[in-house]
Design an enzyme around this catalytic site. Structure first.
Site, PDB file in Angstrom:
ATOM      1  N   GLY A   1     142.552  64.029  74.133  1.00 11.53           N
ATOM      2  CA  GLY A   1     141.722  62.839  73.907  1.00 11.53           C
ATOM      3  C   GLY A   1     140.696  62.643  75.022  1.00 11.53           C
ATOM      4  O   GLY A   1     140.518  63.503  75.888  1.00 11.53           O
TER       5      GLY A   1
ATOM      6  N   ASP B   1     149.660  66.903  71.731  1.00  4.80           N
ATOM      7  CA  ASP B   1     148.669  66.076  71.036  1.00  4.80           C
ATOM      8  C   ASP B   1     148.808  66.334  69.529  1.00  4.80           C
ATOM      9  O   ASP B   1     148.995  67.472  69.110  1.00  4.80           O
ATOM     10  CB  ASP B   1     147.252  66.447  71.502  1.00  4.80           C
ATOM     11  CG  ASP B   1     146.257  65.317  71.307  1.00  4.80           C
ATOM     12  OD1 ASP B   1     145.696  64.827  72.300  1.00  4.80           O
ATOM     13  OD2 ASP B   1     146.049  64.913  70.140  1.00  4.80           O
TER      14      ASP B   1
ATOM     15  N   ASN C   1     143.368  61.586  66.744  1.00  7.36           N
ATOM     16  CA  ASN C   1     142.117  60.961  67.196  1.00  7.36           C
ATOM     17  C   ASN C   1     141.419  61.855  68.223  1.00  7.36           C
ATOM     18  O   ASN C   1     140.810  61.373  69.176  1.00  7.36           O
ATOM     19  CB  ASN C   1     142.415  59.574  67.792  1.00  7.36           C
ATOM     20  CG  ASN C   1     141.166  58.753  67.985  1.00  7.36           C
ATOM     21  OD1 ASN C   1     140.173  58.952  67.273  1.00  7.36           O
ATOM     22  ND2 ASN C   1     141.165  57.873  68.967  1.00  7.36           N
TER      23      ASN C   1
ATOM     24  N   SER D   1     146.876  48.797  80.237  1.00  3.63           N
ATOM     25  CA  SER D   1     145.508  48.300  80.081  1.00  3.63           C
ATOM     26  C   SER D   1     145.372  46.911  80.684  1.00  3.63           C
ATOM     27  O   SER D   1     146.329  46.125  80.702  1.00  3.63           O
ATOM     28  CB  SER D   1     145.192  48.231  78.581  1.00  3.63           C
ATOM     29  OG  SER D   1     144.066  47.422  78.349  1.00  3.63           O
TER      30      SER D   1
ATOM     31  N   TYR E   1     147.585  45.525  69.718  1.00  2.48           N
ATOM     32  CA  TYR E   1     147.385  46.608  70.695  1.00  2.48           C
ATOM     33  C   TYR E   1     147.873  46.150  72.075  1.00  2.48           C
ATOM     34  O   TYR E   1     148.662  46.829  72.741  1.00  2.48           O
ATOM     35  CB  TYR E   1     145.903  46.996  70.739  1.00  2.48           C
ATOM     36  CG  TYR E   1     145.526  47.763  71.974  1.00  2.48           C
ATOM     37  CD1 TYR E   1     145.914  49.090  72.133  1.00  2.48           C
ATOM     38  CD2 TYR E   1     144.795  47.156  73.008  1.00  2.48           C
ATOM     39  CE1 TYR E   1     145.591  49.785  73.291  1.00  2.48           C
ATOM     40  CE2 TYR E   1     144.465  47.844  74.154  1.00  2.48           C
ATOM     41  CZ  TYR E   1     144.860  49.159  74.299  1.00  2.48           C
ATOM     42  OH  TYR E   1     144.548  49.837  75.441  1.00  2.48           O
TER      43      TYR E   1
ATOM     44  N   LYS F   1     151.172  47.372  74.539  1.00  2.03           N
ATOM     45  CA  LYS F   1     151.139  47.792  75.945  1.00  2.03           C
ATOM     46  C   LYS F   1     152.135  46.977  76.774  1.00  2.03           C
ATOM     47  O   LYS F   1     152.827  47.506  77.632  1.00  2.03           O
ATOM     48  CB  LYS F   1     149.722  47.630  76.518  1.00  2.03           C
ATOM     49  CG  LYS F   1     148.711  48.614  75.962  1.00  2.03           C
ATOM     50  CD  LYS F   1     149.026  50.044  76.387  1.00  2.03           C
ATOM     51  CE  LYS F   1     148.065  51.054  75.799  1.00  2.03           C
ATOM     52  NZ  LYS F   1     148.478  52.456  75.976  1.00  2.03           N
TER      53      LYS F   1
ATOM     54  N   TYR G   1     144.324  50.115  83.149  1.00  2.00           N
ATOM     55  CA  TYR G   1     142.917  50.501  83.182  1.00  2.00           C
ATOM     56  C   TYR G   1     142.031  49.314  82.869  1.00  2.00           C
ATOM     57  O   TYR G   1     142.334  48.523  81.986  1.00  2.00           O
ATOM     58  CB  TYR G   1     142.560  51.518  82.096  1.00  2.00           C
ATOM     59  CG  TYR G   1     143.443  52.701  81.925  1.00  2.00           C
ATOM     60  CD1 TYR G   1     144.135  53.256  82.990  1.00  2.00           C
ATOM     61  CD2 TYR G   1     143.564  53.285  80.668  1.00  2.00           C
ATOM     62  CE1 TYR G   1     144.921  54.366  82.799  1.00  2.00           C
ATOM     63  CE2 TYR G   1     144.346  54.390  80.473  1.00  2.00           C
ATOM     64  CZ  TYR G   1     145.033  54.928  81.548  1.00  2.00           C
ATOM     65  OH  TYR G   1     145.799  56.022  81.340  1.00  2.00           O
ATOM     66  N   PHE G   2     140.859  49.305  83.477  1.00  2.00           N
ATOM     67  CA  PHE G   2     139.833  48.355  83.073  1.00  2.00           C
ATOM     68  C   PHE G   2     138.964  49.056  82.010  1.00  2.00           C
ATOM     69  O   PHE G   2     139.507  49.447  80.987  1.00  2.00           O
ATOM     70  CB  PHE G   2     139.152  47.765  84.309  1.00  2.00           C
ATOM     71  CG  PHE G   2     140.067  46.687  84.890  1.00  2.00           C
ATOM     72  CD1 PHE G   2     141.280  47.039  85.496  1.00  2.00           C
ATOM     73  CD2 PHE G   2     139.792  45.349  84.730  1.00  2.00           C
ATOM     74  CE1 PHE G   2     142.176  46.058  85.940  1.00  2.00           C
ATOM     75  CE2 PHE G   2     140.673  44.361  85.172  1.00  2.00           C
ATOM     76  CZ  PHE G   2     141.857  44.720  85.777  1.00  2.00           C
TER      77      PHE G   2
ATOM     78  N   GLY H   1     137.980  36.919  70.476  1.00  2.00           N
ATOM     79  CA  GLY H   1     138.930  37.432  71.465  1.00  2.00           C
ATOM     80  C   GLY H   1     138.287  37.890  72.773  1.00  2.00           C
ATOM     81  O   GLY H   1     138.991  38.182  73.732  1.00  2.00           O
ATOM     82  N   ASP H   2     136.940  37.986  72.842  1.00  2.00           N
ATOM     83  CA  ASP H   2     136.296  38.438  74.074  1.00  2.00           C
ATOM     84  C   ASP H   2     136.410  37.373  75.161  1.00  2.00           C
ATOM     85  O   ASP H   2     136.151  36.193  74.914  1.00  2.00           O
ATOM     86  CB  ASP H   2     134.811  38.742  73.823  1.00  2.00           C
ATOM     87  CG  ASP H   2     134.589  40.174  73.377  1.00  2.00           C
ATOM     88  OD1 ASP H   2     135.554  40.963  73.391  1.00  2.00           O
ATOM     89  OD2 ASP H   2     133.446  40.510  73.011  1.00  2.00           O
TER      90      ASP H   2
HETATM   91  N1  UFG Z   1     129.842  44.254  73.703  1.00  2.00           N
HETATM   92  C1  UFG Z   1     128.646  43.845  73.118  1.00  2.00           C
HETATM   93  N2  UFG Z   1     128.222  44.512  72.029  1.00  2.00           N
HETATM   94  C2  UFG Z   1     128.902  45.561  71.471  1.00  2.00           C
HETATM   95  C3  UFG Z   1     130.122  45.960  72.066  1.00  2.00           C
HETATM   96  C4  UFG Z   1     130.566  45.283  73.190  1.00  2.00           C
HETATM   97  O1  UFG Z   1     128.002  42.904  73.564  1.00  2.00           O
HETATM   98  O2  UFG Z   1     128.464  46.098  70.452  1.00  2.00           O
HETATM   99  C5  UFG Z   1     130.302  43.546  74.892  1.00  2.00           C
HETATM  100  C6  UFG Z   1     131.629  42.838  74.725  1.00  2.00           C
HETATM  101  O3  UFG Z   1     131.438  41.561  74.183  1.00  2.00           O
HETATM  102  C7  UFG Z   1     132.137  42.849  76.150  1.00  2.00           C
HETATM  103  C8  UFG Z   1     131.608  44.154  76.735  1.00  2.00           C
HETATM  104  O4  UFG Z   1     130.515  44.527  75.898  1.00  2.00           O
HETATM  105  O5  UFG Z   1     131.597  41.780  76.880  1.00  2.00           O
HETATM  106  C9  UFG Z   1     132.606  45.291  76.743  1.00  2.00           C
HETATM  107  O6  UFG Z   1     133.150  45.450  75.447  1.00  2.00           O
HETATM  108  P1  UFG Z   1     134.048  46.711  75.081  1.00  2.00           P
HETATM  109  O7  UFG Z   1     134.380  46.603  73.628  1.00  2.00           O
HETATM  110  O8  UFG Z   1     133.390  47.959  75.545  1.00  2.00           O
HETATM  111  O9  UFG Z   1     135.341  46.538  75.993  1.00  2.00           O
HETATM  112  P2  UFG Z   1     136.405  45.338  76.066  1.00  2.00           P
HETATM  113  O10 UFG Z   1     136.348  44.817  77.463  1.00  2.00           O
HETATM  114  O11 UFG Z   1     136.243  44.379  74.976  1.00  2.00           O
HETATM  115  O12 UFG Z   1     137.763  46.118  75.781  1.00  2.00           O
HETATM  116  C10 UFG Z   1     138.236  47.122  76.668  1.00  2.00           C
HETATM  117  C11 UFG Z   1     139.024  48.164  75.889  1.00  2.00           C
HETATM  118  C12 UFG Z   1     140.272  47.552  75.303  1.00  2.00           C
HETATM  119  C13 UFG Z   1     141.053  46.856  76.373  1.00  2.00           C
HETATM  120  C14 UFG Z   1     140.210  45.889  77.150  1.00  2.00           C
HETATM  121  C15 UFG Z   1     140.989  45.376  78.317  1.00  2.00           C
HETATM  122  O13 UFG Z   1     138.234  48.691  74.837  1.00  2.00           O
HETATM  123  O14 UFG Z   1     141.068  48.593  74.775  1.00  2.00           O
HETATM  124  O15 UFG Z   1     139.039  46.539  77.641  1.00  2.00           O
HETATM  125  O16 UFG Z   1     140.260  44.661  79.185  1.00  2.00           O
HETATM  126  F1  UFG Z   1     142.067  46.179  75.802  1.00  2.00           F
END
Ligand code: UFG
Length: 360
Positions: free
Chosen positions: A22, A43, A47, A136, A160, A164, A188-189, A305-306
């Protein structure tokens, strides 16, 4: 079913690397090999793409042994651990799409929890009790403040993240029952970027969920624009702030964790991030500079959820593992762009002169 064999380097400790084909797994495979370990990949390619094995061989100058199968196959895992006399496991196999986990929770519980349970049973049955586990930052839920230290309250907002957390709890219970277990839990971040060779990187199937591959696809002209999810967060420019970390740094973090455990260090749970937060708008600008292309964007409603801001305190990883991330944002973007070009069969950035759009 064993797919590939290669002679194992004599004297090198063998490490079972689940999910080794992966995104993170392939970079960790390179880092482990270059650090003198002998990874054996497990593996199921649900994915990932078997072509990654050829790319790894190109990068490493030797094939990496690979067993095609699932961690849910306890016998297969136990046989593989025994056959290769594995000293430890680095467990990266698992599903990771937050939205999909909400839509198909059973798929996530079955794979992420079922796979973990089976793996741990196989490890127990073969007396291999040293494990590096991929967790995570999602286990921190919506943090009250930033930066986040490892003792922050834990919660989950989707299956998800729940999977974890439960995996972390399973490991805690095992350590309690048998102190012979040595576990390194890595939270991880936001992993981004790719190997600088352009040979391996993230190749999401269908529409990417994460910001960096979307930025790359917009810059490459494969998508008309980026939707920025919300500009009214309590952050300096109103867009979400995250701790983006180069996948190469993350891979090095796994090597550091493994080295510590094999040297007899007690079990630990650490954040792997850079300790710095970047907003979505900062990411857009950095990607435009790295790619020489414009990244048109438009405002969109917040994504459910963001959280506003999420970045790590990395003090503990530095103290326990002697590890810290060293690669800067411009490297993350440049390497992600090189990978995007190799995916689309190009080798050099060719500016297309498309004007960037800005909201009125
Ligand atoms: N974002 C946008 N537009 C997009 C995609 C993302 O504005 O099309 C923004 C999101 O709102 C966020 C940032 O970009 O503010 C990062 O988004 P990501 O989807 O890249 O990452 P996340 O922080 O939401 O999620 C990641 C991992 C998850 C994990 C999480 C833990 O993908 O698996 O971090 O902090 F759970």
């Amino acid at each position: 079913m064993t797919e590939r064999h290669s002679p194992l380097a004599s004297g090198a400790a063998t490490i079972l690397l689940t999910g080794g084909a992966g995104y993170l797994g392939s970079h960790t495979c390179v880092a482990l090999t270059q650090a003198g370990y002998q990874p054996v990949i497990l593996d199921d390619f649900s994915n990932s793409d078997p072509v990654v094995l050829d790319r790894l061989e190109q990068l490493l100058g030797q094939p990496t042994p690979c067993v095609r199968g699932s961690t849910a196959d306890t016998k297969l895992v136990a046989d593989t651990l025994k056959q290769h006399k594995a000293a430890a496991v680095v467990h990266l196999a698992g599903f990771k799409a937050v939205g999909e986990s909400v839509a198909e929770p059973l798929k996530y519980y079955a794979n992420n929890l079922g796979g973990m349970l089976s793996l741990l049973q196989a490890m127990a049955s073969t007396d291999c009790r040293t494990l590096v586990f991929s967790s995570s930052a999602t286990v921190y839920g919506d943090p009250a403040t930033v930066p986040i230290t490892e003792d922050f309250p834990l919660s989950h907002t989707n299956p998800y993240g729940h999977s974890k957390l439960v995996c972390e709890d399973m490991l805690a219970a095992l350590r309690h029952a048998n102190p012979g277990w040595q576990t390194g839990v890595l939270r991880y971040f936001n992993p981004v970027g790719a190997h600088p060779s352009g040979l391996i990187g993230e190749n999401p199937r269908g529409t990417p969920n994460n910001l960096m591959p979307l930025l790359a696809q917009v810059a490459a002209g494969l998508r008309p624009h980026l939707d920025i999810y919300g500009q009214d967060f309590a952050t300096p420019d109103g867009t979400g702030v995250r701790d983006y970390i180069h996948v190469q740094d993350l891979a090095q973090g796994h090597v550091a964790a493994l080295r510590a455990l094999l040297a007899g260090q007690p079990s630990f749970t650490v954040n792997l991030g850079t300790g710095r937060g970047q907003s979505v708008l900062e990411m857009v600008k950095a990607f435009e500079v790295a790619s020489g292309r414009s990244v048109p964007w438009r405002l969109a409603p917040r994504r459910q959820g963001d959280v506003a801001s999420c970045f790590a305190d990395t003090t503990l990883a530095e103290r326990l593992l002697g590890w810290r991330a060293t690669r800067a944002l411009h490297e993350m973007c440049a390497d992600a762009w090189r990978w995007q070009l190799s995916l689309s069969g190009q080798t050099q950035p060719t500016p297309i002169g498309r004007p960037g759009s800005r909201p009125p």
